[in-house]
Every structure is written in structure tokens, then in C-alpha cells.
Design a protein around this motif. Structure first.
Motif, mmCIF file in Angstrom:
data_model
loop_
_atom_site.group_PDB
_atom_site.id
_atom_site.type_symbol
_atom_site.label_atom_id
_atom_site.label_comp_id
_atom_site.label_asym_id
_atom_site.label_seq_id
_atom_site.Cartn_x
_atom_site.Cartn_y
_atom_site.Cartn_z
ATOM 1 N N ARG A 195 6.009 -3.731 -5.905
ATOM 2 C CA ARG A 195 5.298 -4.552 -4.927
ATOM 3 C C ARG A 195 5.934 -5.916 -4.762
ATOM 4 O O ARG A 195 6.022 -6.445 -3.646
ATOM 5 N N HIS A 196 6.376 -6.514 -5.848
ATOM 6 C CA HIS A 196 7.026 -7.825 -5.735
ATOM 7 C C HIS A 196 8.385 -7.706 -5.054
ATOM 8 O O HIS A 196 8.757 -8.582 -4.256
ATOM 9 N N LEU A 197 9.113 -6.642 -5.342
ATOM 10 C CA LEU A 197 10.391 -6.437 -4.655
ATOM 11 C C LEU A 197 10.161 -6.277 -3.154
ATOM 12 O O LEU A 197 10.832 -6.901 -2.331
ATOM 13 N N LEU A 198 9.189 -5.455 -2.782
ATOM 14 C CA LEU A 198 8.925 -5.196 -1.372
ATOM 15 C C LEU A 198 8.354 -6.422 -0.672
ATOM 16 O O LEU A 198 8.641 -6.656 0.510
ATOM 17 N N GLN A 206 0.821 -1.214 0.000
ATOM 18 C CA GLN A 206 0.000 0.000 0.000
ATOM 19 C C GLN A 206 0.855 1.265 0.000
ATOM 20 O O GLN A 206 0.473 2.283 -0.571
ATOM 21 N N HIS A 207 2.027 1.208 0.628
ATOM 22 C CA HIS A 207 2.862 2.398 0.785
ATOM 23 C C HIS A 207 4.178 2.273 0.018
ATOM 24 O O HIS A 207 5.198 2.823 0.424
ATOM 25 N N TRP A 208 4.155 1.577 -1.093
ATOM 26 C CA TRP A 208 5.384 1.270 -1.806
ATOM 27 C C TRP A 208 6.085 2.510 -2.338
ATOM 28 O O TRP A 208 7.322 2.543 -2.445
ATOM 29 N N GLN A 209 5.342 3.556 -2.692
ATOM 30 C CA GLN A 209 5.975 4.732 -3.292
ATOM 31 C C GLN A 209 6.912 5.437 -2.315
ATOM 32 O O GLN A 209 7.874 6.073 -2.737
ATOM 33 N N ALA A 210 6.637 5.349 -1.028
ATOM 34 C CA ALA A 210 7.525 5.949 -0.037
ATOM 35 C C ALA A 210 8.640 4.995 0.362
ATOM 36 O O ALA A 210 9.748 5.435 0.699
ATOM 37 N N LEU A 211 8.388 3.687 0.332
ATOM 38 C CA LEU A 211 9.389 2.709 0.750
ATOM 39 C C LEU A 211 10.442 2.457 -0.322
ATOM 40 O O LEU A 211 11.619 2.213 -0.003
ATOM 41 N N LEU A 212 10.042 2.514 -1.591
ATOM 42 C CA LEU A 212 10.959 2.158 -2.673
ATOM 43 C C LEU A 212 12.219 3.030 -2.702
ATOM 44 O O LEU A 212 13.330 2.490 -2.844
ATOM 45 N N LEU A 270 10.533 -16.300 -3.111
ATOM 46 C CA LEU A 270 11.187 -14.987 -3.181
ATOM 47 C C LEU A 270 11.913 -14.840 -4.514
ATOM 48 O O LEU A 270 11.915 -13.758 -5.116
ATOM 49 N N HIS A 271 12.533 -15.908 -4.939
ATOM 50 C CA HIS A 271 13.207 -15.908 -6.242
ATOM 51 C C HIS A 271 12.216 -15.527 -7.339
ATOM 52 O O HIS A 271 12.520 -14.704 -8.215
ATOM 53 N N LEU A 272 11.034 -16.098 -7.256
ATOM 54 C CA LEU A 272 10.005 -15.812 -8.259
ATOM 55 C C LEU A 272 9.575 -14.343 -8.192
ATOM 56 O O LEU A 272 9.329 -13.718 -9.232
ATOM 57 N N ASP A 273 9.474 -13.780 -6.973
ATOM 58 C CA ASP A 273 9.119 -12.365 -6.841
ATOM 59 C C ASP A 273 10.113 -11.480 -7.590
ATOM 60 O O ASP A 273 9.716 -10.534 -8.292
ATOM 61 N N TYR A 274 11.394 -11.761 -7.443
ATOM 62 C CA TYR A 274 12.411 -10.940 -8.119
ATOM 63 C C TYR A 274 12.313 -11.073 -9.640
ATOM 64 O O TYR A 274 12.441 -10.075 -10.367
ATOM 65 N N VAL A 275 12.080 -12.285 -10.118
ATOM 66 C CA VAL A 275 11.971 -12.485 -11.572
ATOM 67 C C VAL A 275 10.732 -11.757 -12.110
ATOM 68 O O VAL A 275 10.786 -11.128 -13.176
#
Length: 469
Positions: free
Chosen positions: A306-309, A197-203, A329-334
């Protein structure tokens, strides 16, 4: 004449009367509901100083009539807790309590906020604006002003442990539509998780440094009214201090993780976050007049982030990833890489080669381009093995963790470079990367913009391919 003076006098009269009340919350509520003269006078003073049309949050409907709400006046203001302490014989600063209560009734209602506690160690008095968000480390005095009735904080036997989060980094953002409750909150049970939800500030923070950063807890705050902090929602660790004569002393402190920022680097972090937030805003808003292009580009960035976070949130350290989750997690990065580097015009066949080629083209030297290509190739092989239900047999657990960390660091770099290079008026970056891989326009569209960004607004550690050129 001061219009709030009658209200202040009514509060003081109630507090003086409190010395003879039973010292339990329910008994105090019962006394208020019994319409004692002191309470009636207090309600009348509130109604005169804070009209319902200006302060609807202070009123409730009873038998068809709007009257000052005892739950707001006793509970939300902290007056009930002050009353109970006085009934117990505690030394309560009456005038300070009265002044705080008057301000509570006559001042504007605070806007609810979301406070995200991060597992990081940042300098005292950090304050960085990230769009609508603010990254801030709060002093003890600032935290005290956020809790209801600061005058009595510390007098209660179960006071909020503000020392645990003093100087802790919070991302906070106004959330006017949120209902403020006293219940401590982990992640919302409905809707996106906090990191999504707050990815724009966390990224921007994650792109600044390679150390892992996570959201530890999420609080709802209405300053001066509700602060739903529960110390159990703050991860802690035991720190051992050396004392005199070789003795050691243990202390429970907030677990700050490995994301550490020296004070000297605060200006650089501020500049970096400002620049990255601006680029995120540009992608999300878009300068293109073609809504379809703008929306697609924004969706792809959000999906990658979102997948990175999501992967970060489940990685407590690179050496302690749960084996059952390592492949996920590997799949999230890909997926994050695919979201940014696949072109809408690509054929389904050969996508893996396109991703490998475009990822490599984002780096400046042949050595780094080859290394990146090899990482992406191994990542895609592992991805295919996982989604097809097979098991990776040619890697030990430690080798798998090392490969996962390598892929995490690469995904960070690719997202950062994609943000630096993505034009605001075209469909995607893919055509420029394809051309660069063929030796066309590389200096103009890739190398020069990257060198300029990493020279003027570098992250905590400049990338090796930039320093090598």
C-alpha cells in the motif's frame, strides 16, 4: 411457441408509437406514467415474461403493489433513449432494439464490476487472470456490448466516447455488493483508495517493469445496464500526426504514460503475473497453522504494498514530483522497506542497521550489496531528518529527485525478492537474511532461489546482480 414473442411484439408496438411522442426525456416518462395502452401492454408483457421472483430488479412497489418499474424499463435498459431518438426522427434499428430489450428483461441481472483504468499501453486483446481480477484490453465491439442498448450507441448527440478507451488496459473485478449508479466515479470517498483497495492485482504489474504505473480512473459497470464512463475521467494528451504536404494534424488521445508492453512480451508478462499472484496469495493465506504468524506476515506485505502504491499514485514522472511531496514519498518507500525487513524480535536500537544489512543480503554480488546498503543508509538519514522536522540541506532538488527514483527502484526489487524468498511456514525472512549476511546458508536460502525465479520467470529487465553471477 417462443415465450418472449409477446414481449418483443409489445416493444415493437411501443417503438412504432414513439414516432408521435414529444422528443424529450421528461415527456416520454410522463407518457409512460400516463398509462397509455401501448405502455400498459408493454408492462403486462414484461410481467408475463419476467416474473418478479426471478427478476426482482425490474420491479418497484407502488401503492402496495409490485409492478414493473418504469425507471428500470425506460432508463436502465436504454429503451427510453431509443424512444427519444425515434421521436426525434432518428433512424433507429427497431428490431435490434427490441431484441436487446427482451434480453435485458429475461436474462440474468449482471453482476456489478469495478473497472480500473491504467495509464499503460498493452497489446490488443490482452487478457491476464490475476486472482479474482482480469487485466484486459477491450475492443470497440466488446465495449459496445457493455453499454446499455448497444443498437443506439453513436446515435445520441452525447454518446459515450468509447474510442477514447478502445484497447485501453482495465483491471476489472466482480463487486456484487456495489450499488450501480450513473454517476462517474473518481476514487471512492469512503473506504480505501483504489490503489490500496486493489493492491493485490496492481502489485504484480508494478513489479514487472520499472516504468511508472498508476490508476487513472475507476468505473462501476453492470454490463448491458450501467457504464459510468465519463470522458472527463480519462486523462488525455495531444498527439501530432504528419499528413500530406508537410502538414500536421492534432488529435486528442488517451494518455498512456510510459508503461509500454510490446506484443512479443505478453507471454512473459502473463507468466510473471501468474507467478507473483500465486506468491501473494500464498502469503495472504499462509501455510502456517499458527494464525498469529500468518496474519502478521500478510499484514506486513499489505502494508508495504500500500505504501509503495501510494507513492506511485502521486508520482507522474520521476522528474516532476512535487517538491512539497518528495519527502513524503521518500517516507512511503522507507515504511515499505521497514514493513518487510523488520523482525518482531528486533530491539528498537539498531533497527536501521538491521534493515540495511537485510536489504543488502537480498542481492547476490558484493558490489550490489554495498550499493544497496549505501542507498538504505541515505534513505534512513533522510527519513530521520524529515520526521524530526528538519530540512535536507545538502541536496539540490534534482539530486533529491534522483535519490527518490533510486529508492523507488530499490523498494520494488526488495518487495519482489521478499515475495520470492519468504517461507510460508515461518514468522518472517529476517533470520535467513541475518544468517546470509554472516555467510551462513546464503547459497541455499537466497542465491539459488533468486537465480531460479529470475531465470524461469524474469520481469521485463533481469536485475543486474542476477546477470552478473
Amino acid at each position: 411457441m417462443n415465450e418472449t414473442l409477446p414481449l418483443r411484439e409489445a416493444v415493437l408496438s411501443w417503438l412504432e408509437h414513439a414516432r408521435g411522442l414529444p422528443p424529450t426525456p421528461q415527456a416520454i416518462t410522463d407518457v409512460a406514467l400516463a398509462a397509455l395502452p401501448q405502455w400498459d401492454r408493454l408492462e403486462d408483457a414484461v410481467a408475463a415474461a419476467a416474473r418478479r421472483d426471478e427478476h426482482p430488479d425490474l420491479y418497484g412497489k407502488v401503492d402496495g403493489d409490485w409492478i414493473p418499474s418504469f425507471s428500470a424499463l425506460l432508463g436502465e435498459s436504454g429503451l427510453g433513449e431509443a424512444t427519444r431518438l425515434i421521436a426525434q426522427g432518428a433512424d433507429v434499428p427497431l428490431f435490434e432494439v427490441a431484441d436487446t430489450f427482451v434480453a435485458f428483461c429475461t436474462g440474468p441481472a449482471p453482476v456489478p464490476e469495478r473497472w480500473l483504468l491504467l495509464n499503460a499501453d498493452l497489446p490488443r486483446k490482452t487478457r491476464i487472470q490475476l486472482g479474482q481480477y482480469t487485466l484486459q484490453t477491450f475492443t470497440l465491439d466488446e465495449l459496445r456490448q457493455a453499454v446499455p442498448m448497444p443498437a443506439i450507441h453513436g446515435l445520441q448527440p452525447h454518446s459515450l466516447d468509447l474510442n477514447l478507451i478502445t484497447d485501453a488496459p482495465f483491471l476489472h473485478v466482480p463487486d456484487p455488493g456495489r450499488k450501480v449508479t450513473r454517476r462517474p466515479t473518481w476514487f471512492d470517498s469512503a473506504g480505501p483508495r483504489a490503489e490500496a483497495q486493489h493492491w493485490q492485482a496492481l502489485l504484480p504489474l508494478i513489479l514487472w517493469d520499472s516504468e511508472l504505473l498508476r490508476v487513472d480512473s475507476v468505473f462501476t459497470v453492470a454490463r448491458g445496464r450501467r457504464f459510468d464512463l465519463n470522458p472527463k475521467n480519462v486523462p488525455t494528451t495531444i498527439k501530432i500526426y504528419s499528413v500530406s504536404y508537410g502538414k500536421e494534424q492534432e488529435s486528442e488521445v488517451r494518455d498512456t504514460g510510459d508503461f509500454y508492453l510490446p506484443e512479443k512480451d505478453l507471454p512473459a508478462l502473463t507468466a510473471f503475473c501468474t507467478a507473483i499472484s500465486s506468491k501473494i496469495d500464498a502469503v495472504m493465506a499462509g501455510a502456517s497453522h499458527q494464525r498469529r504468524i500468518r496474519n502478521r506476515r500478510a499484514r506486513r506485505l499489505e502494508r508495504a504494498a500500500r505504501h509503495l502504491l501510494a507513492a506511485y499514485q502521486r508520482t507522474y514522472s520521476d522528474d516532476t514530483v512535487w517538491e512539497v511531496e518528495a519527502d513524503e514519498l521518500h517516507l512511503d518507500y522507507v515504511i515499505a522497506l521497514e514493513a518487510l525487513l523488520i523482525s518482531p524480535h528486533d530491539d528498537r536500537e539498531g533497527i536501521a542497521n538491521s534493515i540495511r544489512s537485510r536489504a543488502s543480503a537480498l542481492f547476490l554480488t558484493p558490489e550490489h550489496q554495498k550499493a544497496v546498503g549505501d542507498i538504505v543508509q541515505r534513505a534512513y538519514k533522510a527519513r530521520s531528518t524529515y520526521v524530526h522536522g528538519d530540512v535536507i540541506k545538502d541536496q539540490t532538488e534534482q539530486e533529491k529527485l534522483e535519490e527518490l527514483r533510486t529508492l523507488r527502484l530499490l523498494t520494488r526489487q526488495i518487495i519482489l525478492r521478499w515475495l520470492v524468498l519468504t517461507p510460508s511456514d515461518t514468522d518472517d525472512l529476517a533470520p535467513l537474511l541475518d544468517a546470509a549476511a554472516q555467510g551462513t546458508g546464503r547459497e541455499e536460502h537466497i542465491d539459488r532461489p533468486l537465480r531460479a525465479f529470475f531465470t524461469t520467470t524474469p520481469p521485463s529487465s533481469p536485475p543486474a546482480d542476477i546477470t552478473a553471477t
